[in-house]
Design a protein around this motif. Structure first.
Motif, PDB file in Angstrom:
ATOM      1  N   VAL A  77       2.979   9.550  -9.703  1.00 51.68           N
ATOM      2  CA  VAL A  77       1.941   8.541  -9.902  1.00 51.68           C
ATOM      3  C   VAL A  77       1.201   8.862 -11.192  1.00 51.68           C
ATOM      4  CG1 VAL A  77      -0.128   7.473  -8.960  1.00 51.68           C
ATOM      5  CG2 VAL A  77       1.722   8.159  -7.429  1.00 51.68           C
ATOM      6  N   GLU A  78       1.396   8.036 -12.200  1.00 49.36           N
ATOM      7  CA  GLU A  78       0.726   8.202 -13.487  1.00 49.36           C
ATOM      8  C   GLU A  78      -0.688   7.624 -13.416  1.00 49.36           C
ATOM      9  OE1 GLU A  78       1.252   6.955 -18.185  1.00 49.36           O
ATOM     10  OE2 GLU A  78       2.731   6.273 -16.712  1.00 49.36           O
ATOM     11  N   GLY A  79      -1.643   8.335 -14.025  1.00 49.77           N
ATOM     12  CA  GLY A  79      -3.006   7.828 -14.103  1.00 49.77           C
ATOM     13  C   GLY A  79      -3.852   8.028 -12.865  1.00 49.77           C
ATOM     14  N   ALA A  80      -3.374   8.823 -11.906  1.00 50.18           N
ATOM     15  CA  ALA A  80      -4.200   9.130 -10.736  1.00 50.18           C
ATOM     16  C   ALA A  80      -5.285  10.115 -11.162  1.00 50.18           C
ATOM     17  CB  ALA A  80      -3.350   9.743  -9.628  1.00 50.18           C
ATOM     18  N   VAL A  81      -6.462   9.983 -10.600  1.00 52.53           N
ATOM     19  CA  VAL A  81      -7.564  10.894 -10.896  1.00 52.53           C
ATOM     20  C   VAL A  81      -7.579  11.987  -9.836  1.00 52.53           C
ATOM     21  CG1 VAL A  81     -10.063  11.132 -11.120  1.00 52.53           C
ATOM     22  CG2 VAL A  81      -8.923   9.088 -11.989  1.00 52.53           C
ATOM     23  N   VAL A  82      -7.434  13.230 -10.285  1.00 49.70           N
ATOM     24  CA  VAL A  82      -7.510  14.386  -9.397  1.00 49.70           C
ATOM     25  C   VAL A  82      -8.867  15.021  -9.650  1.00 49.70           C
ATOM     26  CG1 VAL A  82      -6.506  16.613  -8.776  1.00 49.70           C
ATOM     27  CG2 VAL A  82      -5.025  14.718  -9.470  1.00 49.70           C
ATOM     28  N   THR A 104       0.839  -1.194   0.000  1.00 57.47           N
ATOM     29  CA  THR A 104       0.000   0.000   0.000  1.00 57.47           C
ATOM     30  C   THR A 104       0.874   1.243   0.000  1.00 57.47           C
ATOM     31  OG1 THR A 104      -1.723  -1.167   1.230  1.00 57.47           O
ATOM     32  CG2 THR A 104      -1.806   1.241   1.248  1.00 57.47           C
ATOM     33  N   ARG A 105       0.533   2.176  -0.870  1.00 48.40           N
ATOM     34  CA  ARG A 105       1.238   3.449  -0.958  1.00 48.40           C
ATOM     35  C   ARG A 105       0.247   4.579  -0.678  1.00 48.40           C
ATOM     36  NH1 ARG A 105       6.068   1.832  -0.871  1.00 48.40           N
ATOM     37  NH2 ARG A 105       6.903   0.750  -2.648  1.00 48.40           N
ATOM     38  N   GLN A 106       0.676   5.563   0.089  1.00 48.22           N
ATOM     39  CA  GLN A 106      -0.123   6.748   0.388  1.00 48.22           C
ATOM     40  C   GLN A 106       0.114   7.784  -0.707  1.00 48.22           C
ATOM     41  OE1 GLN A 106      -2.281   7.642   3.075  1.00 48.22           O
ATOM     42  NE2 GLN A 106      -2.638   9.391   1.743  1.00 48.22           N
ATOM     43  N   LEU A 107      -0.955   8.293  -1.326  1.00 50.71           N
ATOM     44  CA  LEU A 107      -0.819   9.357  -2.310  1.00 50.71           C
ATOM     45  C   LEU A 107      -0.612  10.690  -1.609  1.00 50.71           C
ATOM     46  CD1 LEU A 107      -3.590   8.458  -4.911  1.00 50.71           C
ATOM     47  CD2 LEU A 107      -1.147   7.977  -5.031  1.00 50.71           C
ATOM     48  N   ALA A 140      -6.898   9.967  -6.305  1.00 53.10           N
ATOM     49  CA  ALA A 140      -7.135   8.538  -6.075  1.00 53.10           C
ATOM     50  C   ALA A 140      -6.633   7.759  -7.276  1.00 53.10           C
ATOM     51  CB  ALA A 140      -8.621   8.279  -5.861  1.00 53.10           C
ATOM     52  N   LYS A 141      -6.296   6.518  -7.045  1.00 52.83           N
ATOM     53  CA  LYS A 141      -5.871   5.630  -8.126  1.00 52.83           C
ATOM     54  C   LYS A 141      -6.334   4.221  -7.807  1.00 52.83           C
ATOM     55  CE  LYS A 141      -2.205   3.891 -10.902  1.00 52.83           C
ATOM     56  NZ  LYS A 141      -1.272   4.292 -11.874  1.00 52.83           N
ATOM     57  N   SER A 142      -6.830   3.547  -8.835  1.00 55.67           N
ATOM     58  CA  SER A 142      -7.271   2.165  -8.659  1.00 55.67           C
ATOM     59  C   SER A 142      -6.076   1.275  -8.353  1.00 55.67           C
ATOM     60  CB  SER A 142      -7.958   1.664  -9.928  1.00 55.67           C
ATOM     61  OG  SER A 142      -9.100   2.432 -10.185  1.00 55.67           O
ATOM     62  N   PRO A 143      -6.283   0.235  -7.565  1.00 55.98           N
ATOM     63  CA  PRO A 143      -5.167  -0.663  -7.230  1.00 55.98           C
ATOM     64  C   PRO A 143      -4.743  -1.494  -8.439  1.00 55.98           C
ATOM     65  CG  PRO A 143      -7.216  -1.488  -6.306  1.00 55.98           C
ATOM     66  CD  PRO A 143      -7.526  -0.157  -6.909  1.00 55.98           C
ATOM     67  N   THR A 144      -3.497  -1.900  -8.424  1.00 56.50           N
ATOM     68  CA  THR A 144      -2.980  -2.843  -9.415  1.00 56.50           C
ATOM     69  C   THR A 144      -2.790  -4.181  -8.698  1.00 56.50           C
ATOM     70  OG1 THR A 144      -0.662  -2.352  -8.939  1.00 56.50           O
ATOM     71  CG2 THR A 144      -1.747  -0.958 -10.582  1.00 56.50           C
ATOM     72  N   ASN A 145      -2.250  -5.164  -9.392  1.00 51.93           N
ATOM     73  CA  ASN A 145      -1.981  -6.457  -8.765  1.00 51.93           C
ATOM     74  C   ASN A 145      -0.953  -6.350  -7.646  1.00 51.93           C
ATOM     75  OD1 ASN A 145      -3.769  -7.747 -10.425  1.00 51.93           O
ATOM     76  ND2 ASN A 145      -2.211  -8.325 -11.918  1.00 51.93           N
TER      77      ASN A 145
END
Length: 103
Positions: free
Chosen positions: A34-39, A4-7, A69-74
């Motif tokens: 962080v690429e692809g994060a939704v602001v 888990t990473r904190q944005l 926010a960003k959706s989780p990856t594997n």
């Protein structure tokens, strides 16, 4: 195993002018972009580029809450972050109104 990473959100300035394009940076707790994060705000949203950057423009004064926010990856899950930005009228908007031709 998923980590888990904190944005984190960085606006640069906490007070911006109405109508001014503002750059927002999203990084994780290791300071990596962080690429692809939704602001998002209440009325608009955008995604960050490969450098973790995006641009927003605010149309009215007040306090605006930004959320990243960003959706989780594997491999990685992301904890969302938020911050407040104060949007103030720009100098042109504060000038007194004077009709054309008046002295």
């Amino acid at each position: 195993m998923q980590i888990t990473r904190q944005l984190r959100i960085d606006v640069g300035r906490r007070e911006v002018d109405v109508g001014t394009e503002t750059t927002v940076r999203v990084r994780d707790d290791r300071r990596q972009p962080v690429e692809g994060a939704v602001v998002s705000t209440e009325t608009k949203s955008t995604r960050t580029d490969e450098r973790g950057l995006c641009k927003l423009q605010f149309g009215s004064p007040g306090f605006w809450k930004l959320t990243a926010a960003k959706s989780p990856t594997n491999r990685v899950a992301y904890t969302p972050a938020s911050t407040l930005v104060r949007v103030v009228p720009n100098a042109a908007a504060l000038r007194p109104y004077r009709p054309i031709g008046s002295r």
